[in-house]
Motif scaffolding. Structure first.
Motif, PDB file in Angstrom:
ATOM      1  N   PHE A 366       0.852  -1.286   0.088  1.00  0.00           N
ATOM      2  CA  PHE A 366       0.127   0.102   0.065  1.00  0.00           C
ATOM      3  C   PHE A 366       0.783   1.480   0.000  1.00  0.00           C
ATOM      4  CE2 PHE A 366      -2.469   3.194   2.296  1.00  0.00           C
ATOM      5  CZ  PHE A 366      -3.356   3.545   1.458  1.00  0.00           C
ATOM      6  N   ASP A 367       0.477   2.065  -0.739  1.00  0.00           N
ATOM      7  CA  ASP A 367       1.207   3.384  -1.116  1.00  0.00           C
ATOM      8  C   ASP A 367       0.636   4.537  -0.175  1.00  0.00           C
ATOM      9  OD1 ASP A 367       2.798   5.531  -1.701  1.00  0.00           O
ATOM     10  OD2 ASP A 367       2.028   5.607  -3.862  1.00  0.00           O
ATOM     11  N   ARG A 368       0.970   4.561   0.978  1.00  0.00           N
ATOM     12  CA  ARG A 368       0.468   5.441   1.944  1.00  0.00           C
ATOM     13  C   ARG A 368       0.725   6.904   1.573  1.00  0.00           C
ATOM     14  NH1 ARG A 368       1.906   3.068   5.700  1.00  0.00           N
ATOM     15  NH2 ARG A 368      -0.013   1.803   6.373  1.00  0.00           N
ATOM     16  N   SER A 369       1.811   7.307   1.102  1.00  0.00           N
ATOM     17  CA  SER A 369       2.472   8.674   0.807  1.00  0.00           C
ATOM     18  C   SER A 369       1.579   9.034  -0.259  1.00  0.00           C
ATOM     19  CB  SER A 369       3.791   8.529   0.425  1.00  0.00           C
ATOM     20  OG  SER A 369       4.615   8.274   1.411  1.00  0.00           O
ATOM     21  N   GLY A 370       1.434   8.197  -1.310  1.00  0.00           N
ATOM     22  CA  GLY A 370       0.460   8.716  -2.595  1.00  0.00           C
ATOM     23  C   GLY A 370      -1.013   8.813  -2.051  1.00  0.00           C
ATOM     24  N   TYR A 371      -1.625   8.292  -1.225  1.00  0.00           N
ATOM     25  CA  TYR A 371      -2.752   8.311  -0.658  1.00  0.00           C
ATOM     26  C   TYR A 371      -2.828   9.608   0.047  1.00  0.00           C
ATOM     27  CZ  TYR A 371      -7.145   6.015   1.282  1.00  0.00           C
ATOM     28  OH  TYR A 371      -8.349   5.726   1.524  1.00  0.00           O
ATOM     29  N   ILE A 372      -2.090   9.994   0.702  1.00  0.00           N
ATOM     30  CA  ILE A 372      -2.131  11.515   1.476  1.00  0.00           C
ATOM     31  C   ILE A 372      -1.898  12.429   0.490  1.00  0.00           C
ATOM     32  CG2 ILE A 372      -0.735  12.772   3.478  1.00  0.00           C
ATOM     33  CD1 ILE A 372      -0.734  10.225   4.834  1.00  0.00           C
ATOM     34  N   ARG A 373      -0.958  12.317  -0.653  1.00  0.00           N
ATOM     35  CA  ARG A 373      -0.919  13.413  -1.431  1.00  0.00           C
ATOM     36  C   ARG A 373      -2.247  13.417  -2.290  1.00  0.00           C
ATOM     37  NH1 ARG A 373       4.153  10.796  -2.584  1.00  0.00           N
ATOM     38  NH2 ARG A 373       3.084   9.788  -4.511  1.00  0.00           N
ATOM     39  N   ALA A 374      -2.997  12.324  -2.313  1.00  0.00           N
ATOM     40  CA  ALA A 374      -4.128  12.544  -3.055  1.00  0.00           C
ATOM     41  C   ALA A 374      -5.242  13.315  -2.248  1.00  0.00           C
ATOM     42  CB  ALA A 374      -4.716  11.180  -3.675  1.00  0.00           C
ATOM     43  N   THR A 431     -18.073   9.115  -4.060  1.00  0.00           N
ATOM     44  CA  THR A 431     -17.893  10.613  -3.849  1.00  0.00           C
ATOM     45  C   THR A 431     -16.731  11.307  -4.551  1.00  0.00           C
ATOM     46  OG1 THR A 431     -16.548  10.153  -2.039  1.00  0.00           O
ATOM     47  CG2 THR A 431     -18.742  10.507  -1.508  1.00  0.00           C
ATOM     48  N   GLU A 432     -16.411  12.375  -4.565  1.00  0.00           N
ATOM     49  CA  GLU A 432     -15.276  13.008  -5.178  1.00  0.00           C
ATOM     50  C   GLU A 432     -14.009  12.440  -4.977  1.00  0.00           C
ATOM     51  OE1 GLU A 432     -13.763  17.424  -4.845  1.00  0.00           O
ATOM     52  OE2 GLU A 432     -15.430  17.515  -6.405  1.00  0.00           O
ATOM     53  N   ASP A 433     -13.703  12.402  -3.671  1.00  0.00           N
ATOM     54  CA  ASP A 433     -12.527  11.641  -3.088  1.00  0.00           C
ATOM     55  C   ASP A 433     -12.568  10.315  -3.169  1.00  0.00           C
ATOM     56  OD1 ASP A 433     -11.238  14.160  -2.620  1.00  0.00           O
ATOM     57  OD2 ASP A 433     -11.502  14.260  -0.303  1.00  0.00           O
ATOM     58  N   GLY A 434     -13.738   9.543  -2.873  1.00  0.00           N
ATOM     59  CA  GLY A 434     -13.805   8.313  -2.935  1.00  0.00           C
ATOM     60  C   GLY A 434     -13.468   7.777  -4.353  1.00  0.00           C
ATOM     61  N   GLN A 435     -13.683   8.247  -5.454  1.00  0.00           N
ATOM     62  CA  GLN A 435     -13.358   7.630  -6.600  1.00  0.00           C
ATOM     63  C   GLN A 435     -11.775   8.068  -7.226  1.00  0.00           C
ATOM     64  OE1 GLN A 435     -15.883  10.217  -9.145  1.00  0.00           O
ATOM     65  NE2 GLN A 435     -17.726   9.525  -8.528  1.00  0.00           N
ATOM     66  N   LYS A 436     -11.127   9.176  -6.511  1.00  0.00           N
ATOM     67  CA  LYS A 436     -10.019   9.460  -6.796  1.00  0.00           C
ATOM     68  C   LYS A 436      -9.051   8.682  -5.855  1.00  0.00           C
ATOM     69  CE  LYS A 436      -8.850  13.043  -4.648  1.00  0.00           C
ATOM     70  NZ  LYS A 436      -8.851  14.749  -4.526  1.00  0.00           N
ATOM     71  N   LEU A 437      -9.536   8.317  -4.478  1.00  0.00           N
ATOM     72  CA  LEU A 437      -8.527   7.437  -3.931  1.00  0.00           C
ATOM     73  C   LEU A 437      -8.572   5.926  -4.337  1.00  0.00           C
ATOM     74  CD1 LEU A 437      -9.391   9.333  -0.528  1.00  0.00           C
ATOM     75  CD2 LEU A 437      -7.088   9.071  -1.745  1.00  0.00           C
TER      76      LEU A 437
END
Length: 585
Positions: A366-374, A431-437
């Protein structure tokens, strides 16, 4: 409890631990650092004077006007016996009252548990934690002017036993029944059931709870909607209570159109002299539903017209606009930013993903850093490696999967998979963030060889859906914060497999491990000081041995208010924006 904010992506200890800042207001400052060492806790009042109203004076506050609160999604439940998500709890804080509640000092931001409907925080009758007595204040009234009685509180507790109203917390029910299977025989007041549940007695305006075992944290549990009063005559249609709870607080539902708009107006029968928590400064509260985080942010940031009276509420500032907000000089004194008491994670359905090595590989990949950037960076979130929040007493800082998401982490994951390519369904709220994440999760895990199928789910019922035992999904984002300042309200609800039921589960990873269950029982019997640290140790054991979840981030709230809005605050509890002190002008 869960944070309403995080759907976009997804205790007696307090008497012994000093209280740190429990709320944040619009100071113009933002916290973009890592997790702080502050502990969200508050003592139980022992002085009945603390429970007397009115609430503390708010400097400069004026009466009148309307607050507009923007929400991306609707609130899942308003029925106080069903509320277990922070945005619902924050809204209900204006509409319903309980036996006890947290009072926050506006000057020091320290919180204390006091009597809300009750004259004090509770009497431990026999000094053994098994019998708790509460006497209601005089002058308490509902929205129709009828008096609130102890029998109504008992009826509210009775409702919480119904299998059809199982979404809320289960502490009091389990303590009364002496079993996690609390409604095996008594199933609430419907279909001929008694209006007063077993273990509860009512005499005049006094209600007493006779528990099967010592529960010194009972006063905290009494602050939840479980103890919200309701006259039996008003419960003709239990489902109607979920959209129009019968008001015992300063506001009542004026109009509610699901998915569109909810408007609160004053309850003229609420008496400030009985209430140490709430004010009723604004005339109406207009919650506008279905507004995207980007639109919310643009509207309130512009500060034009009615948006001078508006708040970016749920889920907060859009991730794409985080830097714009933080660098906009016109918004400097209108920003709210701070930690909520929640840790977010992606739960792994252990009923379906039974191989622990696959679950560990998910954590390594899991890419936690990428998740937080998003999510918009560290003003919105801080990287999490634990199940408990760093604001929680007993937090144990560890990382069971160091290097997760890096080349080394992906290599570890591939080694654990040993040539396999598991096909897993990742469900997420639409949701907006749900789709992106979801795309971050998919690309992150596919690097290690996973096949990730994305599945959109209804944003308005997402938590209810994942809490169904047979939800049919392998992975899904969720979050949790302590119901009160004790690890006993984090680890047992999430990982005691004996509580798993067909629906209404908090254990949404569906882990049921005998050694974890036994350790939960052991820690519950320990002295409070010892238990504080042992909950944190068990947190680490669960992640190291069973990997039922992927910790993602510690939740922060970043919001903006209009220039005419004052004293909206980030408070823990409820772990959301709170409006009990808010005013406009």
């Amino acid at each position: 409890m869960r944070a309403g904010k995080a759907v976009a992506v997804g205790a007696v200890a307090v008497a012994l631990i000093g209280m740190s800042a429990a709320c944040s207001k619009n100071t113009g400052k933002t916290d973009q650092s890592g997790p702080s060492a502050q502990v969200a806790s508050g003592e139980i009042s022992t002085d009945p004077a603390d429970s007397k109203g009115p609430a503390a004076t708010i400097a400069g506050a004026k009466r009148g006007g309307t607050i507009i609160s923007y929400h991306e999604r609707d609130i899942e439940h308003l029925d106080p016996q069903r509320v277990y998500i922070s945005d619902g709890q924050a809204l209900d804080e204006l509409v319903t009252r309980q036996l006890t509640a947290f009072k926050v000092d506006p000057a020091t931001h320290k919180s204390m548990l006091v009597g809300d409907l009750a004259t004090d925080a509770g009497t431990d009758v026999n000094h053994d934690g098994k019998t708790w007595r509460y006497t209601l204040k005089s002058g308490l009234k509902y929205q129709d002017g009828t008096p609130i009685t102890a029998a109504d509180v008992a009826y509210g507790v009775a409702r919480s036993f119904s299998p059809n109203l199982a979404d809320g917390p289960h502490y009091i029910q389990q303590w009364l029944a002496g079993s996690t299977n609390y409604n095996a025989s008594y199933k609430g007041p419907y279909n001929g059931g008694a209006a007063v549940p077993p273990g509860v007695t009512v005499q005049g305006n006094t209600i007493t709870f006779h528990l099967k075992s010592a529960q010194p944290e009972f006063p905290y549990a009494a602050s939840w909607g479980t103890t919200s009063p309701l006259p039996r005559a008003q419960d003709k249609n239990p489902n109607a209570i979920d959209t129009h709870p019968f008001s015992s607080g300063p506001y009542q539902i004026k109009t509610y159109h699901r998915g569109d708009e909810l408007i609160l107006a004053r309850n003229k029968y609420w008496d400030a002299k009985t209430d140490p928590i709430r004010h009723d400064f604004f005339d109406t509260f207009d919650m506008k539903i279905g507004v995207s985080p980007t639109d919310q942010t643009n509207r309130v940031l512009s500060d034009n017209g009615s948006d001078q009276y508006a708040v970016v509420d749920q889920p907060g500032v859009s991730s794409e606009m985080t830097q714009k907000v933080l660098t906009d000089s016109s918004a400097k004194n209108r920003i709210l930013n701070g930690y909520l008491s929640f840790a977010a994670r992606i739960d792994i359905n252990t009923q379906r993903v039974t191989d622990v090595n696959v679950r560990k590989a998910l954590n390594d990949a899991f890419d936690r850093s990428g998740y937080i950037r998003a999510l918009g960076g560290t003003a919105q979130a801080a990287p999490a490696t634990t199940l408990m929040s760093p604001t929680q007493a007993g937090y144990n800082k560890y990382d069971a999967y160091p290097g997760a998401g890096t080349a080394d982490g992906v290599a570890k994951a591939k080694k654990l998979l040993n040539g396999k390519h598991p096909k897993l369904v990742y469900a997420y709220p639409n949701t907006e963030d749900g789709q992106k994440l979801a795309t971050v999760v998919q690309s992150s895990l596919q690097r290690a060889g996973f096949q990730i199928v994305l599945r959109q789910a209804d944003q308005n019922s997402f938590f209810t859906d994942i809490d169904r035992k047979n939800n049919g999904w392998d992975l899904y984002p969720t979050n949790w914060g302590a119901d009160w300042p004790s690890g006993s309200t984090v680890i047992p609800p999430l990982f005691d497999g004996r509580t798993i039921a067909p629906a209404g589960n908090q254990d949404s990873s569906y882990l049921n491990a005998a050694d974890v269950n036994a350790q939960i029982d052991k820690i519950k019997k320990e002295p409070v000081k010892q238990g504080i640290g042992d909950w944190g140790k068990l947190d680490q054991t669960i992640m190291t041995k069973y990997a039922p979840s992927i910790p993602t981030y510690y939740i922060k709230q970043l919001s903006v208010v209009g220039s005419k809005v004052h004293d909206v605050k980030i408070e823990n509890p409820p772990g959301a924006l709170a409006y009990v002190d808010a005013w406009v002008g």
